[in-house]
Motif scaffolding. Structure first.
Motif, short mmCIF file in Angstrom:
data_model
loop_
_atom_site.label_atom_id
_atom_site.label_comp_id
_atom_site.label_asym_id
_atom_site.label_seq_id
_atom_site.Cartn_x
_atom_site.Cartn_y
_atom_site.Cartn_z
N THR A 139 45.71 -28.72 -32.93
CA THR A 139 44.20 -29.53 -33.35
C THR A 139 44.40 -30.92 -33.73
OG1 THR A 139 44.22 -27.13 -34.71
CG2 THR A 139 42.90 -29.36 -35.76
N SER A 140 45.25 -31.62 -34.20
CA SER A 140 45.41 -32.87 -34.33
C SER A 140 45.21 -33.61 -33.15
CB SER A 140 46.97 -33.23 -35.04
OG SER A 140 46.78 -34.65 -35.37
N ASN A 177 43.60 -32.70 -30.54
CA ASN A 177 41.93 -32.67 -30.16
C ASN A 177 40.93 -33.44 -30.92
OD1 ASN A 177 42.13 -30.90 -27.89
ND2 ASN A 177 42.34 -29.09 -29.13
N ILE A 178 41.50 -33.54 -32.12
CA ILE A 178 40.77 -34.40 -33.03
C ILE A 178 40.85 -35.97 -32.65
CG2 ILE A 178 40.50 -35.49 -35.32
CD1 ILE A 178 41.18 -32.89 -36.48
N HIS A 179 42.16 -36.43 -32.20
CA HIS A 179 42.19 -37.57 -31.74
C HIS A 179 41.31 -37.89 -30.34
CE1 HIS A 179 46.31 -37.09 -33.61
NE2 HIS A 179 45.32 -37.42 -34.68
N LEU A 231 45.88 -27.45 -39.37
CA LEU A 231 46.29 -28.74 -39.51
C LEU A 231 46.97 -29.17 -40.67
CD1 LEU A 231 46.09 -31.71 -38.46
CD2 LEU A 231 43.79 -31.98 -39.41
N ARG A 256 50.04 -39.52 -37.13
CA ARG A 256 48.76 -39.04 -36.38
C ARG A 256 48.33 -37.83 -37.11
NH1 ARG A 256 46.17 -40.86 -33.13
NH2 ARG A 256 46.33 -42.21 -34.63
N LEU A 257 48.83 -37.09 -37.81
CA LEU A 257 48.20 -35.87 -38.78
C LEU A 257 47.40 -36.36 -39.94
CD1 LEU A 257 51.57 -33.55 -39.23
CD2 LEU A 257 49.62 -33.14 -37.66
N ASP A 312 45.72 -39.44 -39.84
CA ASP A 312 44.53 -39.81 -38.97
C ASP A 312 43.77 -38.82 -38.74
OD1 ASP A 312 43.73 -42.45 -37.44
OD2 ASP A 312 43.32 -40.80 -36.46
N SER A 313 44.31 -37.71 -38.45
CA SER A 313 43.17 -36.60 -38.10
C SER A 313 42.54 -36.04 -39.39
CB SER A 313 44.08 -35.33 -37.57
OG SER A 313 44.51 -35.70 -36.33
N SER A 349 39.94 -38.60 -40.22
CA SER A 349 38.54 -38.10 -39.31
C SER A 349 37.84 -37.14 -39.49
CB SER A 349 39.54 -38.12 -37.64
OG SER A 349 40.07 -39.32 -37.58
#
Length: 454
Positions: free
Chosen positions: A245-246, A248-250, A295, A438-439, A441-442, A445
């Motif tokens: 999921t993370s 894909n969000i990026h 996530l 990264r998590l 940031d997701s 977002s």
């Protein structure tokens, strides 16, 4: 005469009415899509007591801004990785030829002096003695490796035995392998590259179908599809789903819009339609909203790992030989303080408690994740491979932390003086913080997409 004058007025009013109706329909459609995407992002995270709303506040207000500052620093921006390892499972016949798949490696002069001679943690060089001024001098010093005594070589063997004895969930790249190189993560950000189709599908199919505990397909997604899985299997599935999921969000948050008329440099920005395609319940057979919630589970697990390893990290120097080293240490301490003060962490002590199943589940848990880390060497896009390897390595490091030490549970820690002699290589520390970044940031977002869609 009046009727003639009324016609353009009527046409104008009719046009305005149609425009307002279209705007209203568009707003309603966007609102409905938002409700379909975010309907599960409330209440307790599955298999945890912490609430989604609490994590939103913690991350967006406290952790995210601190990580944004930390991950630009030299210690965390330079990642040593081998992007040329062969895929161990199938021949790689689908390398990505798009320019945005390419990874730029660091020039020798770009690498901080404290990193050039290897892992600062392993070498234990002091700041006073590390005065390398040229690449030639560094190579000359490196040549001294041939004079290592037999006694020291035996010590190295003992170190290797110790490393092999530790609980590890992924294979780290060999620092001496021919394909190893430093990559500047800031110059190679994770974003949409156009890598898709059969090759990308094969990666995730292999991860889910062959190396992941599967939910029962006879349940609809709203009727607890993980009901046939035990806690350990649910944890594994949610971890991988949250990572997916993370990523894909990026790709949705940093989407490439082509230049005007297809020419010139494009621009990067959030793509609401791409996000909706990946997470709207209408376009994902009802699975998208639960993926988003997973996530938060993955975030909680890595948050807990950082809390447990805090005493160990607080003794690190984070040395690169740069003027910013002291600043890095200060930011890390600040982040760890925020994380340690959080009252509702994931409790890993609940796992592997069944004496009849614990041994088997531990072995399967470890082997499945090691296989997934190897699959990252099969990704055809170099930039996707880079970030896939980094994030799986970061998650593997988090799992190593959670299940190492003298005890596990909410109050347990992993310190440098533990009886287990727990150790982390620099590459593990870098991947741990960047993967958590990264998590973070997701989740940040998600709030941006929520605002765009509402």
């Amino acid at each position: 005469m009046d009727s003639i004058l009324d016609k353009p007025v009527f046409t104008f009013l009719l046009t305005i009415m149609i425009i307002f109706m279209q705007i209203s329909e568009s707003k309603n459609a966007s609102k409905n899509a938002a409700e379909r995407c975010f309907c599960k992002l409330k209440g307790e995270v599955d298999d945890c007591s912490c609430k989604v709303e609490t994590l939103d506040s913690l991350n967006n207000n406290h952790i995210y801004p601190r990580l944004q500052s930390l991950l630009t620093k030299n210690y965390f921006r330079y990642f040593k990785v081998n992007l040329h390892k062969e895929c161990p499972y199938w021949s790689d016949d689908s390398r990505c030829a798009l320019k945005d798949c390419h990874v730029s490696q660091c020039a020798e002069d770009d690498i901080p002096v404290g990193l050039k001679s290897g892992d600062p943690k392993e070498n234990k060089y002091s700041r006073e003695n590390q005065e390398i001024t040229t690449c030639a001098e560094e190579r000359e010093l490196s040549a001294l490796d041939t004079t290592i005594s037999d006694e020291t070589k035996e010590t190295f063997k003992d170190w290797r035995k110790h490393d092999d004895a530790q609980v590890t969930f992924c294979e780290l790249d060999d620092d001496n392998s021919s394909g190893i190189a430093y990559v500047d993560l800031l110059l190679n950000p994770e974003r949409y590259t156009g890598y898709r189709g059969a090759s990308a599908h094969r990666i995730w199919h292999s991860i889910y179908e062959e190396n992941c505990f599967q939910p029962d397909s006879k349940y609809s997604y709203g009727d607890n599809p993980l009901a046939n899985l035990c806690l350990e299997e649910r944890v594994f599935y949610r971890l991988i789903s949250g990572l997916h999921t993370s990523i894909n969000i990026h790709l949705s948050a940093k989407y490439l819009y082509p230049g005007k008329n297809g020419y010139g440099a494009g621009t990067w920005g959030p793509n609401k339609k791409e996000f909706q395609k990946r997470f709207d319940s209408k376009t994902t057979d009802g699975t998208g909203p639960q993926r988003l919630k997973n996530l938060y589970f993955t975030y909680l697990v890595e948050l807990r790992a950082l809390a447990k390893v805090a005493p160990y990290l607080e003794m690190e120097d984070f040395y690169t030989g740069s003027d910013e080293d002291d600043d890095v240490k200060s930011i890390v301490m600040d982040i760890l303080q925020v994380i340690k003060s959080f009252p509702d962490h994931f409790d890993e002590s609940k796992m592997f408690q069944d004496p009849t199943q614990a041994s088997r589940l531990k072995a399967e848990f470890k082997n499945h994740f090691r296989n997934i880390s190897k699959i990252m060497d099969c990704v055809g896009c170099d930039k996707c491979r880079l970030w896939g390897k980094l994030q799986t390595q970061g998650m593997g490091t988090a799992l190593k932390i959670l299940f190492s030490g003298d005890s596990i549970g909410p109050e347990s820690t992993v310190g440098a003086n533990q009886k287990s002699q727990f150790q982390l290589r620099r590459t593990e520390i870098v991947s741990l913080f960047n993967a958590f970044g990264r998590l973070s940031d997701s989740i940040y977002s998600i709030e941006q997409f929520r605002s765009m869609m509402s």
